[in-house]
Design a protein around this motif. Structure first.
Motif, short mmCIF file in Angstrom:
data_model
loop_
_atom_site.label_atom_id
_atom_site.label_comp_id
_atom_site.label_asym_id
_atom_site.label_seq_id
_atom_site.Cartn_x
_atom_site.Cartn_y
_atom_site.Cartn_z
N ARG A 254 -5.96 32.69 88.44
CA ARG A 254 -5.88 32.66 86.96
C ARG A 254 -6.15 33.72 86.42
NH1 ARG A 254 -5.39 28.91 83.10
NH2 ARG A 254 -6.40 26.92 83.75
N PHE A 255 -5.35 34.46 86.19
CA PHE A 255 -5.37 36.08 85.59
C PHE A 255 -6.81 35.88 84.71
CE2 PHE A 255 -1.60 36.22 87.11
CZ PHE A 255 -1.65 37.67 87.77
N GLU A 256 -7.76 37.05 84.60
CA GLU A 256 -8.63 37.90 83.19
C GLU A 256 -7.71 38.34 82.35
OE1 GLU A 256 -11.48 39.19 84.77
OE2 GLU A 256 -12.50 37.62 86.52
N GLY A 257 -8.37 37.75 81.03
CA GLY A 257 -8.02 38.23 80.22
C GLY A 257 -7.74 36.85 79.22
N SER A 258 -6.72 37.54 77.92
CA SER A 258 -6.32 36.39 76.53
C SER A 258 -4.84 37.30 76.51
CB SER A 258 -7.30 36.34 75.53
OG SER A 258 -6.91 37.76 74.50
N LYS A 259 -5.12 37.94 77.28
CA LYS A 259 -3.24 38.57 76.49
C LYS A 259 -1.87 39.03 77.51
CE LYS A 259 -4.98 41.33 72.20
NZ LYS A 259 -5.37 43.02 71.51
N ASP A 260 -1.04 38.40 77.16
CA ASP A 260 -0.13 39.11 78.41
C ASP A 260 0.00 37.89 79.30
OD1 ASP A 260 1.69 41.46 77.05
OD2 ASP A 260 -0.05 42.19 77.33
N ILE A 261 0.08 38.16 80.15
CA ILE A 261 -0.11 37.57 81.47
C ILE A 261 -1.89 36.54 81.56
CG2 ILE A 261 1.34 38.49 83.01
CD1 ILE A 261 -1.04 39.69 84.70
N GLY A 262 -2.93 37.62 80.61
CA GLY A 262 -4.29 36.37 80.91
C GLY A 262 -4.58 35.30 80.57
N GLY A 263 -4.78 34.63 80.70
CA GLY A 263 -5.23 33.52 81.21
C GLY A 263 -4.46 32.86 81.92
N HIS A 264 -2.89 33.17 82.57
CA HIS A 264 -1.85 32.44 83.52
C HIS A 264 -2.03 32.07 84.83
CE1 HIS A 264 1.37 31.58 80.83
NE2 HIS A 264 1.13 33.13 79.57
N ASN A 265 -1.82 30.90 84.72
CA ASN A 265 -1.79 30.08 86.70
C ASN A 265 -0.68 31.36 87.48
OD1 ASN A 265 -3.11 27.70 85.36
ND2 ASN A 265 -4.48 28.25 87.46
N LEU A 266 -1.89 32.10 88.54
CA LEU A 266 0.23 32.59 89.29
C LEU A 266 1.37 31.71 89.51
CD1 LEU A 266 2.20 34.75 90.42
CD2 LEU A 266 0.26 34.68 92.26
N GLY A 267 0.28 30.23 89.48
CA GLY A 267 1.76 29.38 90.01
C GLY A 267 2.60 28.98 89.08
N ASN A 268 1.38 29.00 87.51
CA ASN A 268 3.00 28.23 86.53
C ASN A 268 3.96 29.27 86.69
OD1 ASN A 268 1.54 26.84 86.36
ND2 ASN A 268 -0.08 27.32 84.73
N LEU A 269 3.69 31.41 87.00
CA LEU A 269 4.59 31.69 85.98
C LEU A 269 5.21 32.14 87.02
CD1 LEU A 269 2.10 34.59 85.24
CD2 LEU A 269 3.57 33.38 83.60
N ILE A 270 5.16 31.81 88.87
CA ILE A 270 6.68 31.73 89.70
C ILE A 270 7.17 30.00 89.71
CG2 ILE A 270 6.13 30.79 91.80
CD1 ILE A 270 3.74 32.16 93.01
N PHE A 271 6.96 29.38 88.74
CA PHE A 271 7.79 28.26 89.27
C PHE A 271 8.53 28.74 87.57
CE2 PHE A 271 9.27 24.24 87.68
CZ PHE A 271 8.35 23.28 88.44
N LEU A 272 7.45 29.18 86.26
CA LEU A 272 9.01 29.67 86.18
C LEU A 272 9.85 30.67 86.04
CD1 LEU A 272 9.53 29.46 82.34
CD2 LEU A 272 7.91 31.21 82.22
N SER A 273 9.42 31.85 87.14
CA SER A 273 10.33 32.36 87.40
C SER A 273 11.21 31.63 88.21
CB SER A 273 9.96 33.80 88.54
OG SER A 273 9.59 33.13 89.89
N LEU A 274 11.32 30.93 89.36
CA LEU A 274 12.14 30.33 89.83
C LEU A 274 13.20 29.12 88.70
CD1 LEU A 274 9.81 29.28 93.02
CD2 LEU A 274 12.21 30.56 93.09
N MET A 275 12.70 28.76 88.17
CA MET A 275 13.28 28.21 87.43
C MET A 275 14.18 28.55 86.48
SD MET A 275 10.96 25.68 84.17
CE MET A 275 12.19 25.71 83.74
N ASP A 276 14.26 30.76 86.08
CA ASP A 276 15.38 30.74 86.02
C ASP A 276 16.29 32.17 86.98
OD1 ASP A 276 16.73 33.43 84.39
OD2 ASP A 276 15.35 34.57 85.40
N ILE A 277 15.61 31.57 88.84
CA ILE A 277 16.62 32.22 88.97
C ILE A 277 17.55 30.75 89.60
CG2 ILE A 277 16.32 32.43 91.97
CD1 ILE A 277 13.61 34.03 91.54
N THR A 278 16.74 29.39 89.59
CA THR A 278 17.33 28.32 90.28
C THR A 278 18.30 28.03 89.22
OG1 THR A 278 15.73 26.75 89.76
CG2 THR A 278 15.57 28.14 91.69
#
Length: 315
Positions: free
Chosen positions: A79-103
């Motif tokens: 989980r990225f630190e902070g509260s803005k942009d990617i702050g607070g996000h799980n890396l796995g969630n972002l990878i999942f989101l990118s793969l939704m776009d790719i696939t």
């Protein structure tokens, strides 16, 4: 080869699957809720109007091949630190989101990550709809959102969706072919019920004559199952699905040290016990839990595997 379907969500389901993926001669399918709306998952869901990815992410990591399990679980849960942009996000969630776009699809992302992690089994969302879970409390209070439901000092009467939810078709097929169906482990109203309140899923479960097992939580959950017995859990499942939805309940009987019990009691959480003498279902009582480095109660994956092996022998 036995076809086993496990229905639920959250960390409890992941603990089960970490053990069950090691079963021999088993084709394992996890049907997972996508009703989560908190944290990183909720932010992604609201911005991109996609099903919740958090519980799916947990299950993907749990069912990864052993050689990948620790590295990718840590990476996917980072989980990225902070509260803005990617702050607070799980890396796995972002990878999942990118793969939704790719696939091009939610299922495409699951399949891509499954290949990368060499997942042992199949992971399916119970629906591909973007859903919002509601709870009606016993006093008539209406609560919107899975993340808000456990926060009220109230008793839940039932949970529901306000709109029709379309079931994921492969999930229905998996239930139809199942030789064994397991509910749990996980939050009763916010991990298990979001799957069971989809009518077509319940219909398929009811039509399948196989044994249905409820893997009961070891501890009550504040805001969801306060003062619940094992029997109360099962009555709630039947209320949201159908009578005799459970043929066998698996209940923890491990010793819990007093200091851990006291720590949980301060949070309003207590061991879930059998309180009645007569049941329409069988009960198996086994020592099933372990304690992590912080003293938190967790189901032992190896103990889960062992008791499921026992069940397979008797069904």
């Amino acid at each position: 080869m036995k076809n086993i379907v496990v229905i639920g969500g959250g960390t409890g389901l992941s603990s089960m699957l970490m053990g069950m993926k090691k079963l021999d001669d088993v084709d394992l399918t996890a049907i997972v809720t996508v009703a989560d709306d908190g944290g990183s998952t909720g932010r992604i869901r609201d911005i991109y109007n996609v099903p919740a990815v958090g519980d799916i992410r947990h299950v993907l990591c749990a069912m990864a091949a052993d050689e990948n399990e620790h590295l990718f679980r840590d990476m996917m849960s980072y989980r990225f630190e902070g509260s803005k942009d990617i702050g607070g996000h799980n890396l796995g969630n972002l990878i999942f989101l990118s793969l939704m776009d790719i696939t091009g699809s939610f299922m495409g992302a699951i399949q891509a990550i499954s290949r990368i992690l060499k997942v042992k089994g199949t992971i399916l969302p119970s629906t591909l709809d973007t859903v919002t879970l509601y709870a009606m409390m016993e006093d008539g209070t209406l609560v919107r959102g899975e993340n808000n439901i456990p926060t009220l000092n109230n008793s839940i009467d039932h949970v529901f969706y306000q709109k029709r939810v379309e079931p994921q078709r492969d999930a229905l097929k998996a239930i139809r072919k199942a030789d064994l169906i397991i509910y749990g482990i996980g939050s009763l109203y916010t991990s298990i019920m979001p799957n069971l309140i989809i009518p077509e899923i319940v219909d398929e479960i009811k039509r399948n004559p196989c044994q249905k097992i409820y893997f009961c939580n070891a501890m009550s959950q504040p805001g969801e199952t306060d003062d619940f017995s094992v029997e109360d859990h099962i009555r709630a499942i039947e209320k949201h699905s159908f009578k005799n939805a459970v043929d066998l309940a698996i209940v923890n009987d491990s010793y819990i040290p007093q200091n851990i019990l006291e720590a949980y009691a301060k949070q309003g959480s207590y061991p879930v016990k059998i309180k009645e003498h007569e049941h329409s279902y069988r009960i198996i009582v086994r020592k099933l839990i372990m304690f992590d480095e912080k003293g938190r109660i967790r189901h032992n994956p190896d103990a889960v595997k062992k008791v499921i092996e026992e069940v397979i022998q008797i069904i």
